[in-house]
Design a protein around this motif. Sequence first.
Motif, PDB file in Angstrom:
ATOM      1  N   ALA A  69       0.824  -1.209   0.000  1.00 24.88           N
ATOM      2  CA  ALA A  69       0.000   0.000   0.000  1.00 24.88           C
ATOM      3  C   ALA A  69       0.859   1.259   0.000  1.00 24.88           C
ATOM      4  O   ALA A  69       1.872   1.343   0.707  1.00 24.88           O
ATOM      5  N   GLY A  70       0.459   2.213  -0.822  1.00 26.19           N
ATOM      6  CA  GLY A  70       1.106   3.514  -0.851  1.00 26.19           C
ATOM      7  C   GLY A  70       2.215   3.652  -1.865  1.00 26.19           C
ATOM      8  O   GLY A  70       2.710   4.773  -2.076  1.00 26.19           O
ATOM      9  N   GLU A  71       2.617   2.580  -2.511  1.00 26.94           N
ATOM     10  CA  GLU A  71       3.705   2.681  -3.477  1.00 26.94           C
ATOM     11  C   GLU A  71       3.245   3.432  -4.738  1.00 26.94           C
ATOM     12  O   GLU A  71       2.083   3.344  -5.135  1.00 26.94           O
ATOM     13  N   SER A  72       4.187   4.130  -5.342  1.00 25.76           N
ATOM     14  CA  SER A  72       3.941   4.801  -6.620  1.00 25.76           C
ATOM     15  C   SER A  72       4.715   4.075  -7.705  1.00 25.76           C
ATOM     16  O   SER A  72       5.932   3.882  -7.592  1.00 25.76           O
ATOM     17  N   VAL A  73       4.009   3.669  -8.754  1.00 27.39           N
ATOM     18  CA  VAL A  73       4.590   2.827  -9.800  1.00 27.39           C
ATOM     19  C   VAL A  73       4.554   3.569 -11.131  1.00 27.39           C
ATOM     20  O   VAL A  73       3.530   4.146 -11.510  1.00 27.39           O
ATOM     21  N   THR A  74       5.682   3.548 -11.835  1.00 22.19           N
ATOM     22  CA  THR A  74       5.743   4.048 -13.199  1.00 22.19           C
ATOM     23  C   THR A  74       6.018   2.869 -14.123  1.00 22.19           C
ATOM     24  O   THR A  74       6.976   2.107 -13.897  1.00 22.19           O
ATOM     25  N   VAL A  75       5.193   2.718 -15.143  1.00 23.19           N
ATOM     26  CA  VAL A  75       5.339   1.622 -16.103  1.00 23.19           C
ATOM     27  C   VAL A  75       5.901   2.202 -17.396  1.00 23.19           C
ATOM     28  O   VAL A  75       5.256   3.027 -18.044  1.00 23.19           O
ATOM     29  N   ARG A  76       7.101   1.756 -17.755  1.00 24.00           N
ATOM     30  CA  ARG A  76       7.782   2.304 -18.918  1.00 24.00           C
ATOM     31  C   ARG A  76       7.763   1.300 -20.073  1.00 24.00           C
ATOM     32  O   ARG A  76       7.733   0.094 -19.866  1.00 24.00           O
ATOM     33  N   PRO A  77       7.805   1.785 -21.325  1.00 23.87           N
ATOM     34  CA  PRO A  77       7.787   0.887 -22.489  1.00 23.87           C
ATOM     35  C   PRO A  77       9.154   0.254 -22.710  1.00 23.87           C
ATOM     36  O   PRO A  77      10.159   0.660 -22.116  1.00 23.87           O
ATOM     37  N   VAL A  78       9.204  -0.719 -23.605  1.00 20.19           N
ATOM     38  CA  VAL A  78      10.479  -1.346 -23.943  1.00 20.19           C
ATOM     39  C   VAL A  78      11.381  -0.345 -24.658  1.00 20.19           C
ATOM     40  O   VAL A  78      10.913   0.534 -25.384  1.00 20.19           O
ATOM     41  N   ASP A  79      12.676  -0.478 -24.426  1.00 18.60           N
ATOM     42  CA  ASP A  79      13.641   0.327 -25.162  1.00 18.60           C
ATOM     43  C   ASP A  79      13.729  -0.184 -26.596  1.00 18.60           C
ATOM     44  O   ASP A  79      13.550  -1.374 -26.863  1.00 18.60           O
ATOM     45  N   ARG A  80      14.001   0.726 -27.500  1.00 15.59           N
ATOM     46  CA  ARG A  80      14.180   0.364 -28.899  1.00 15.59           C
ATOM     47  C   ARG A  80      15.566   0.775 -29.372  1.00 15.59           C
ATOM     48  O   ARG A  80      15.990   1.888 -29.083  1.00 15.59           O
ATOM     49  N   PRO A  81      16.298  -0.069 -30.098  1.00 18.65           N
ATOM     50  CA  PRO A  81      15.893  -1.424 -30.468  1.00 18.65           C
ATOM     51  C   PRO A  81      15.899  -2.367 -29.269  1.00 18.65           C
ATOM     52  O   PRO A  81      16.780  -2.276 -28.413  1.00 18.65           O
ATOM     53  N   GLN A  82      14.928  -3.257 -29.242  1.00 24.89           N
ATOM     54  CA  GLN A  82      14.792  -4.210 -28.152  1.00 24.89           C
ATOM     55  C   GLN A  82      15.692  -5.409 -28.402  1.00 24.89           C
ATOM     56  O   GLN A  82      15.649  -6.026 -29.461  1.00 24.89           O
ATOM     57  N   ARG A  83      16.503  -5.739 -27.412  1.00 25.54           N
ATOM     58  CA  ARG A  83      17.390  -6.881 -27.534  1.00 25.54           C
ATOM     59  C   ARG A  83      16.720  -8.114 -26.939  1.00 25.54           C
ATOM     60  O   ARG A  83      16.189  -8.056 -25.836  1.00 25.54           O
ATOM     61  N   VAL A  84      16.753  -9.205 -27.673  1.00 25.22           N
ATOM     62  CA  VAL A  84      16.167 -10.468 -27.208  1.00 25.22           C
ATOM     63  C   VAL A  84      17.317 -11.427 -26.948  1.00 25.22           C
ATOM     64  O   VAL A  84      17.954 -11.918 -27.880  1.00 25.22           O
ATOM     65  N   PRO A  85      17.642 -11.695 -25.673  1.00 27.26           N
ATOM     66  CA  PRO A  85      18.814 -12.520 -25.370  1.00 27.26           C
ATOM     67  C   PRO A  85      18.536 -14.009 -25.543  1.00 27.26           C
ATOM     68  O   PRO A  85      17.394 -14.463 -25.550  1.00 27.26           O
TER      69      PRO A  85
END
Length: 237
Positions: A69-85
Amino acid sequence: MNGPEIRVEFAPELLLFVPRARRSGATPAAVDGVSTLGHVVESLGVPLTEVGSLVVDGRTVPPGHIPTAGESVTVRPVDRPQRVPGAPLRFLLDVHLGTLARRLRLLGVDTAYESSDIGDPALAARSAAERRVLLSRDRGLLRRRELWAGAFVYSTRPDDQLHDVLHRFAPDLRPWTRCTACNGLLRAATKDEVADQLESGTQRSYDVFAQCTECGRAYWRGAHHEQLEAIVNRYVP
C-alpha cells in the motif's frame, strides 16, 4: 475503491492498452499483498511484453515484486531497439499477420507463420520450443505464461506493421534469401531445374531463377518484382 492501494502511471506509449479512466496521470489500483506487480499491470490491460521496466518509488523492480500500500509505480515501455537474449532473433506470427510474415521473409528475416488457427496454447508452446518472438495483436495471447517472448503489433496496416517491427527489433536483413511461402532458404537454380513450374512465356523471357530448398518453389524477376523491390529498397540501401 476499498482496501490498500498503489498508484500506477503508464508511459504515453502504453496508454492505448489502458481504460480511458486511467489515462490521465497516476491512478489507484488495489493490491492484496499476494499478487505480483506484473499481475497488477496486466490486470490493468498492459501485456508484460510491452513493458520495459517497472519503477517503484524511484527504484526499478522485477515483475515479481509484491506491491504494498502507498507505493507509486511508473510503467515504462520497452527500449528500442529491443534486444532479445539467448537465441538468434526469429519470429512467429499468428494467423492474422500473413502479409507481415511474407514481407519479413522477403527481407530475409527468419519468420514462422501459422496460416490456420492452431489455438493460443499451441502458438505459445511453439514460441517456447523454437525460441521465437511471437508477434500478435491478441493481448490475451501475449499474456500466456508459457510464451518465450512476444510483442504486440500496433497497427492493422502491413506497411506500418513492418516498419514498427523493424524499428523495434532491428533484425539483420538479407533480402531475397528466404521463400515467402514457407520461410525456407533460397538457392540459385537453373531453368531446367524449375522448368516444371514455368509457363512457356516465362521460359522464353527469363533466365535467372532461385528455388526454395524446403518446398521447391521457383522464383524469378516476374511481374510483381518492382513492387517487391520497392519494399526492400525502403529498408536496405
